[in-house]
Design a protein around this motif. Structure first.
Motif, short mmCIF file in Angstrom:
data_model
loop_
_atom_site.label_atom_id
_atom_site.label_comp_id
_atom_site.label_asym_id
_atom_site.label_seq_id
_atom_site.Cartn_x
_atom_site.Cartn_y
_atom_site.Cartn_z
N VAL B 117 -19.47 5.17 4.80
CA VAL B 117 -18.60 5.90 3.88
C VAL B 117 -17.36 5.04 3.62
N MET B 118 -17.15 4.66 2.35
CA MET B 118 -15.99 3.82 2.02
C MET B 118 -14.87 4.67 1.45
N LEU B 119 -13.73 4.66 2.16
CA LEU B 119 -12.57 5.44 1.71
C LEU B 119 -11.81 4.72 0.60
N GLY B 120 -11.84 3.40 0.61
CA GLY B 120 -11.12 2.67 -0.43
C GLY B 120 -10.92 1.21 -0.08
N LYS B 121 -10.11 0.57 -0.94
CA LYS B 121 -9.84 -0.86 -0.81
C LYS B 121 -8.39 -1.05 -0.38
N VAL B 122 -8.18 -1.94 0.57
CA VAL B 122 -6.84 -2.03 1.18
C VAL B 122 -6.11 -3.33 0.86
N ASN B 123 -4.80 -3.24 1.03
CA ASN B 123 -3.86 -4.28 0.63
C ASN B 123 -3.98 -5.54 1.49
N MET B 124 -3.46 -6.62 0.96
CA MET B 124 -3.56 -7.93 1.61
C MET B 124 -2.53 -8.86 0.97
N ASP B 125 -2.33 -10.03 1.58
CA ASP B 125 -1.56 -11.06 0.89
C ASP B 125 -2.41 -11.57 -0.27
N GLU B 126 -1.77 -11.89 -1.37
CA GLU B 126 -2.47 -12.32 -2.57
C GLU B 126 -3.46 -13.46 -2.24
N PHE B 127 -4.71 -13.26 -2.61
CA PHE B 127 -5.79 -14.22 -2.35
C PHE B 127 -5.86 -14.62 -0.87
N ALA B 128 -5.41 -13.72 0.02
CA ALA B 128 -5.46 -13.90 1.48
C ALA B 128 -4.54 -15.01 1.97
N GLU B 134 3.28 -9.35 2.63
CA GLU B 134 4.39 -9.28 1.66
C GLU B 134 4.08 -10.11 0.41
N ASN B 135 2.99 -10.91 0.46
CA ASN B 135 2.61 -11.66 -0.73
C ASN B 135 1.69 -10.87 -1.66
N SER B 136 1.46 -9.58 -1.35
CA SER B 136 0.70 -8.74 -2.29
C SER B 136 1.50 -8.63 -3.58
N ALA B 137 0.80 -8.74 -4.71
CA ALA B 137 1.50 -8.62 -6.00
C ALA B 137 1.87 -7.17 -6.30
N PHE B 138 1.32 -6.23 -5.53
CA PHE B 138 1.49 -4.81 -5.86
C PHE B 138 2.59 -4.12 -5.05
N PHE B 139 2.48 -4.17 -3.74
CA PHE B 139 3.48 -3.51 -2.88
C PHE B 139 3.31 -4.02 -1.46
N GLY B 152 1.50 -7.72 9.53
CA GLY B 152 0.80 -8.99 9.66
C GLY B 152 -0.05 -9.23 8.43
N GLY B 153 -0.77 -10.34 8.45
CA GLY B 153 -1.58 -10.62 7.26
C GLY B 153 -2.49 -11.81 7.49
N SER B 154 -3.40 -12.06 6.60
CA SER B 154 -3.41 -11.39 5.32
C SER B 154 -4.12 -10.02 5.30
N SER B 155 -4.93 -9.69 6.33
CA SER B 155 -5.62 -8.39 6.32
C SER B 155 -4.71 -7.28 6.82
N GLY B 156 -3.48 -7.22 6.29
CA GLY B 156 -2.50 -6.23 6.77
C GLY B 156 -2.89 -4.80 6.44
#
Lengths: 93, 488
Positions: B117-128, B134-139, B152-156
């Motif tokens: 069951v996939m709840l959704g897609k999660v944030n990361m640093d841009e292109f990992a 904090e390098n996410s272009a969105f938030f 932490g990141g990129s799989s924050g």
């Protein structure tokens, strides 16, 4: 130290337009990063093979058989500009 | 017991005993995301309709008396650089905002076959690319333990979603520590599998010779169960390893008595926070109590891994990211000719860290610098790998810190070089292609979780899981939970 000319050349090779402040910032930051990387020169690597890949594989081939592939509309689904089933770009010649 | 806190195997028991339905379980997680994710900001996209449909299918199987797999009906999250058919896969970049892949990554096909069951897609640093998300272009994503700290990141987003019980487990990717470092910062377990053990087909490439997909979860058994589902040979990935894959749960209960464990001195001392170091030594001493032989060892080229990595990874990235030209997918900025269209698209589509790495990689590969930088780095990479090869003739595994510090403060991470150093303990693993596991082990003076890292020879994940499991079963330091009052 990386000069602004080098930054401009690398940006051109990278197909990136940079703003004036970015050129200044990247010249400074890339210089700092490359200074750290200079540390590598301390190590003797004369008799060391370069390791591009950890897997002991060379070329990986498959049978030369036609398989399933995406239909044209799927391939074009994510482009913003298309014409007659092709990707459309600004005039080249 | 709160349902959302439970692990995969605990929830599986409840599902097959019909004490809870997959739909109830999914609704509980979706409800938590609705209530709490505005504080954590782990999710870029919530796929609630899909999740409920997937859960319903599992409930139908249960009602019909069919046997279900261990991952069936268990709600999870997916890093936004793994292709999901028809669902935005953005890499947290303006460049791929709105991009909906036409196919699933192999790992998602495998999980689909397990009725996930996939709840959704999660944030990361841009292109990992990054260590803070904090390098996410969105938030920015917040650390569930302390909102003033990064996850932490990129799989924050992956680590934060698991730590805050907004997903039972997550899939992330690790190029220089991007699974293990956020797992350590958020107090969850993260595994970077051996290069080639999990298919990279459908993982949007950053540095192809280093990238690897892996799980983040709440306990060691769960990591083993996820590996059972996602590992294996895939003809769609030419670097996939065509070998026999074990049942990763089989080794868990075995005693570690007599195991030889190395403690590399280059991973301790200068640059490592004293609380982090103390916990690594405490874990090593616990392993001795449990019958393992622990002794200090040396990996002399460790300090050169970071500079080598920051040539190799950007070089590969500069090539891989050449595909973003505005023609076939992603952002297109109109311009008078093709060359200007490429340059304008890339200028507006990529954020500062991505541009910096493309520039660095292009420089390292450009004529006149290739031998001095790129080729030199590849030779050093070999030396780093040889250090490990040598160590693993004497030791079954190594124990180190996962990161030199606990979670960094937010908004204080502008100097790229300082940030690059936060990956010093994880980078060498990727250069050598070996597996690495981060396990929470206590907290620091500020109550933030500390991660210890276990490293092994290629394809010895079962041994790493065995050591991690024996620590988990014999201390209370591995299953940590954020203080819900202070965090989220």
């Amino acid at each position: 130290m990386i000069s602004r000319e080098v930054v401009e050349t690398v940006a051109k090779l990278s197909r990136l337009y940079l703003e004036e402040d970015e050129i200044v910032l990247y010249a400074q930051q890339l210089s700092q990063i490359l200074d750290t990387i200079e540390e590598l020169r301390q190590i003797d690597t004369d008799n060391v093979e370069p390791l591009a890949h950890v897997m002991p594989v060379e070329n990986v081939f498959r049978e030369d058989m036609a398989g399933e592939c995406f239909r044209q509309e799927k391939v074009l689904a994510n482009t913003t500009e298309q014409m007659d089933g092709m990707f459309q770009v600004p005039k080249i010649v | 017991m709160t349902i959302s806190r439970l692990t995969i195997h605990e929830l599986h028991e409840l599902l097959i005993k019909k004490e809870i339905s997959a739909t109830e379980l999914t609704k509980e997680h979706l409800d938590r995301i609705r209530r709490l994710d505005s504080n954590v900001k782990a999710y870029i996209t919530v796929t609630d309709e899909l999740a409920l449909k997937q859960a319903e299918a599992v409930d139908k199987k249960l009602a019909a008396g069919e046997k279900i797999g261990m991952l069936a009906g268990i709600p999870m999250s997916v890093k936004d650089n793994l292709c999901t058919e028809g669902i935005q896969t953005s890499c947290a970049s303006r460049m791929l905002e709105g991009f909906k892949p036409q196919y699933n990554a192999t790992v998602l096909e495998k999980l689909k076959a397990e009725d996930f069951v996939m709840l959704g897609k999660v944030n990361m640093d841009e292109f990992a690319m990054g260590s803070t998300t904090e390098n996410s272009a969105f938030f920015h994503t917040r650390n569930p333990w302390n909102p003033d700290c990064v996850p932490g990141g990129s799989s924050g987003g992956s680590a934060a979603s698991v730590a805050a019980d907004l997903a039972v487990y997550s899939l992330g990717s690790d190029t220089g520590g991007s699974i293990r470092q956020p797992a350590a910062f958020c107090g969850v377990i993260g595994l970077k599998p051996t290069y080639g053990a999990v298919s990279r087909f459908g993982l949007i490439a950053f540095a192809s010779s280093l990238d690897q997909i892996g799980p983040l979860a709440k306990d060691v058994t769960d990591i083993a169960l996820i590996m059972n589902a996602i590992s294996g040979y895939d003809k769609k990935d030419s670097t996939s390893a065509n070998c026999n894959y074990p049942d990763y749960t089989a080794s868990l209960n075995k005693s570690i008595k007599g195991m030889r464990i190395g403690l590399p001195k280059e991973y301790l001392g200068e640059g490592i926070d004293s609380d982090v170091e103390a916990q690594v030594l405490a874990a090593a001493s616990k392993l001795e109590d449990l019958g393992a032989h622990v002794e200090e060892c040396s990996l002399p080229h460790t300090r050169y891994a970071m500079p080598a990595y920051y040539l190799i990874a950007p070089a590969e990235a500069s090539s891989n990211l050449g595909r973003y030209d505005g023609v076939r997918y992603g952002l297109r900025v109109q311009a008078k000719d093709v060359a200007s269209m490429f340059c304008e698209t890339r200028k507006q589509g990529f954020g500062p860290e991505v541009k910096r790495r493309i520039m660095l990689g292009t420089y390292a590969l450009s004529s006149g610098y290739y031998d001095a930088y790129y080729l030199k780095a590849l030779k050093v990479r070999n030396l780093v790998k040889q250090d490990y090869d040598k160590a693993f003739t004497q030791y079954d595994c190594l124990i180190t810190p996962t990161a030199p510090t606990t979670a960094l403060r937010k908004g204080n991470n502008q100097n790229p070089l300082t940030l690059y150093k936060s990956d010093i303990c994880t980078i060498p693993t990727n250069l050598a292609g070996i597996p690495g596991l981060s396990l929470p082990y206590g907290v620091d003076r500020n109550g933030m979780p500390i991660g210890v890292q276990l490293l092994g020879k290629a394809f010895t994940e079962p041994a790493l899981l065995q050591v991690a499991y024996s620590l988990e079963q014999n201390t209370s330091l591995t299953r940590l939970k954020p203080n819900q009052g202070k965090g989220i």
